[in-house]
Every structure is written in C-alpha cells, then in structure tokens.
Design a protein around this motif. Structure first.
Motif, PDB file in Angstrom:
ATOM      1  N   LYS A 120       0.807  -1.218   0.000  1.00  8.12           N
ATOM      2  CA  LYS A 120       0.000   0.000   0.000  1.00  8.12           C
ATOM      3  C   LYS A 120       0.844   1.274   0.000  1.00  8.12           C
ATOM      4  O   LYS A 120       0.495   2.258   0.616  1.00  8.12           O
ATOM      5  N   GLN A 121       1.984   1.213  -0.662  1.00  6.13           N
ATOM      6  CA  GLN A 121       2.819   2.405  -0.747  1.00  6.13           C
ATOM      7  C   GLN A 121       2.762   2.978  -2.152  1.00  6.13           C
ATOM      8  O   GLN A 121       3.095   2.304  -3.115  1.00  6.13           O
ATOM      9  N   ASP A 122       2.386   4.201  -2.244  1.00 11.50           N
ATOM     10  CA  ASP A 122       2.382   4.916  -3.520  1.00 11.50           C
ATOM     11  C   ASP A 122       1.761   4.115  -4.653  1.00 11.50           C
ATOM     12  O   ASP A 122       2.335   3.982  -5.727  1.00 11.50           O
ATOM     13  N   VAL A 123       0.610   3.571  -4.386  1.00 11.64           N
ATOM     14  CA  VAL A 123      -0.081   2.818  -5.415  1.00 11.64           C
ATOM     15  C   VAL A 123      -0.770   3.822  -6.350  1.00 11.64           C
ATOM     16  O   VAL A 123      -1.590   4.621  -5.931  1.00 11.64           O
ATOM     17  N   VAL A 124      -0.372   3.782  -7.594  1.00 12.31           N
ATOM     18  CA  VAL A 124      -0.962   4.660  -8.587  1.00 12.31           C
ATOM     19  C   VAL A 124      -1.921   3.826  -9.416  1.00 12.31           C
ATOM     20  O   VAL A 124      -1.537   2.830 -10.006  1.00 12.31           O
ATOM     21  N   SER A 125      -3.156   4.242  -9.434  1.00 15.35           N
ATOM     22  CA  SER A 125      -4.164   3.495 -10.170  1.00 15.35           C
ATOM     23  C   SER A 125      -4.051   3.779 -11.655  1.00 15.35           C
ATOM     24  O   SER A 125      -4.031   4.928 -12.073  1.00 15.35           O
ATOM     25  N   TRP A 126      -3.968   2.752 -12.451  1.00 17.12           N
ATOM     26  CA  TRP A 126      -3.930   2.887 -13.906  1.00 17.12           C
ATOM     27  C   TRP A 126      -5.335   2.806 -14.488  1.00 17.12           C
ATOM     28  O   TRP A 126      -5.563   3.153 -15.624  1.00 17.12           O
ATOM     29  N   TYR A 127      -6.272   2.362 -13.662  1.00 14.68           N
ATOM     30  CA  TYR A 127      -7.638   2.184 -14.137  1.00 14.68           C
ATOM     31  C   TYR A 127      -8.354   3.524 -14.222  1.00 14.68           C
ATOM     32  O   TYR A 127      -8.346   4.317 -13.292  1.00 14.68           O
ATOM     33  N   GLN A 128      -8.954   3.761 -15.344  1.00 18.65           N
ATOM     34  CA  GLN A 128      -9.791   4.936 -15.511  1.00 18.65           C
ATOM     35  C   GLN A 128     -11.195   4.464 -15.838  1.00 18.65           C
ATOM     36  O   GLN A 128     -11.388   3.682 -16.771  1.00 18.65           O
ATOM     37  N   GLN A 129     -12.135   4.933 -15.074  1.00 16.43           N
ATOM     38  CA  GLN A 129     -13.514   4.527 -15.311  1.00 16.43           C
ATOM     39  C   GLN A 129     -13.957   5.023 -16.685  1.00 16.43           C
ATOM     40  O   GLN A 129     -13.716   6.173 -17.040  1.00 16.43           O
ATOM     41  N   PRO A 130     -14.592   4.146 -17.484  1.00 22.81           N
ATOM     42  CA  PRO A 130     -15.019   4.570 -18.816  1.00 22.81           C
ATOM     43  C   PRO A 130     -16.093   5.651 -18.749  1.00 22.81           C
ATOM     44  O   PRO A 130     -16.849   5.736 -17.792  1.00 22.81           O
ATOM     45  N   GLU A 131     -16.126   6.452 -19.791  1.00 20.40           N
ATOM     46  CA  GLU A 131     -17.159   7.478 -19.898  1.00 20.40           C
ATOM     47  C   GLU A 131     -18.515   6.779 -20.008  1.00 20.40           C
ATOM     48  O   GLU A 131     -18.628   5.760 -20.678  1.00 20.40           O
TER      49      GLU A 131
END
Length: 112
Positions: free
Chosen positions: A6-17
C-alpha cells in the motif's frame, strides 16, 4: 526483503465514460446497451453506434434494411423521421433503465 504494501499505489484504471444514447440523450445502463449497425451488416455496414435497447428495437420496427442503408444511415436522418421523432419525445421522459417489451409481429407463427 520488505514488501511494498500500500505504498504509492498509482491506479492505472480509468472509469469509462458513460454511454449516452444519441437518439434520446439518456444514460444507457449496461443491461440496456445495444450496438446498432448504421448501415446494416447484411449490406456491408461495419460502423456501429451504442443505443438503448428500446431505441434500437424501434428503429428496426420502423425501417427495413434497404431503408436503413439508403435513407437512414445516420442518427440525424433517423431523428428527422416523424415516427422516430414522436417515439424519441415519448421515451426521453422515461428513466434510463426503462424498457417496454416489444410485441410479436402478426407475421410470426406461434410455436407450439
């Protein structure tokens, strides 16, 4: 060796429009989403447009494939047809998940 928990987790997921139906301008729920071939697939059409299921069924209830290919191959052309315009005015007032079952054609024989 320590884990990076749980350190500096950058989410690559972008919710679709969210999908908006170009006919009725309502949000399309996932369970009511249909892909409509603007030019029928049987006539060489490849381009599709996401529509509400009820809007898609209305198109095919009003027009045959020849009409769709020649005169109604765009959303704008569909909206100019008087019966489609009347339907869209009616369905715009319904909630996004609304679906009214289609009636079976009289030409179909009851299986029994």
């Amino acid at each position: 060796m320590a884990r990076k928990h749980k350190q500096d987790v950058v989410s690559w997921y972008q919710q679709p429009e969210p999908d908006i139906c170009p006919l009725c301008n309502r949000l399309i729920p996932a369970d009511q989403r249909d892909e409509h071939h603007l030019i029928p697939k049987s006539r060489g059409g490849r381009q599709t447009q996401a529509l509400h299921r009820i809007c898609h069924r209305q198109i095919h209830a009003l027009f045959d494939e020849a009409e769709l290919e020649k005169s109604y191959s765009t959303v704008e052309a569909l909206l100019e047809h008087p019966q489609m315009e009347k339907f869209v005015r009616w369905v715009r007032k319904k909630p996004p998940g609304f679906y009214d079952g289609t009636r079976r054609s009289n030409r179909r024989k009851e299986k029994g």
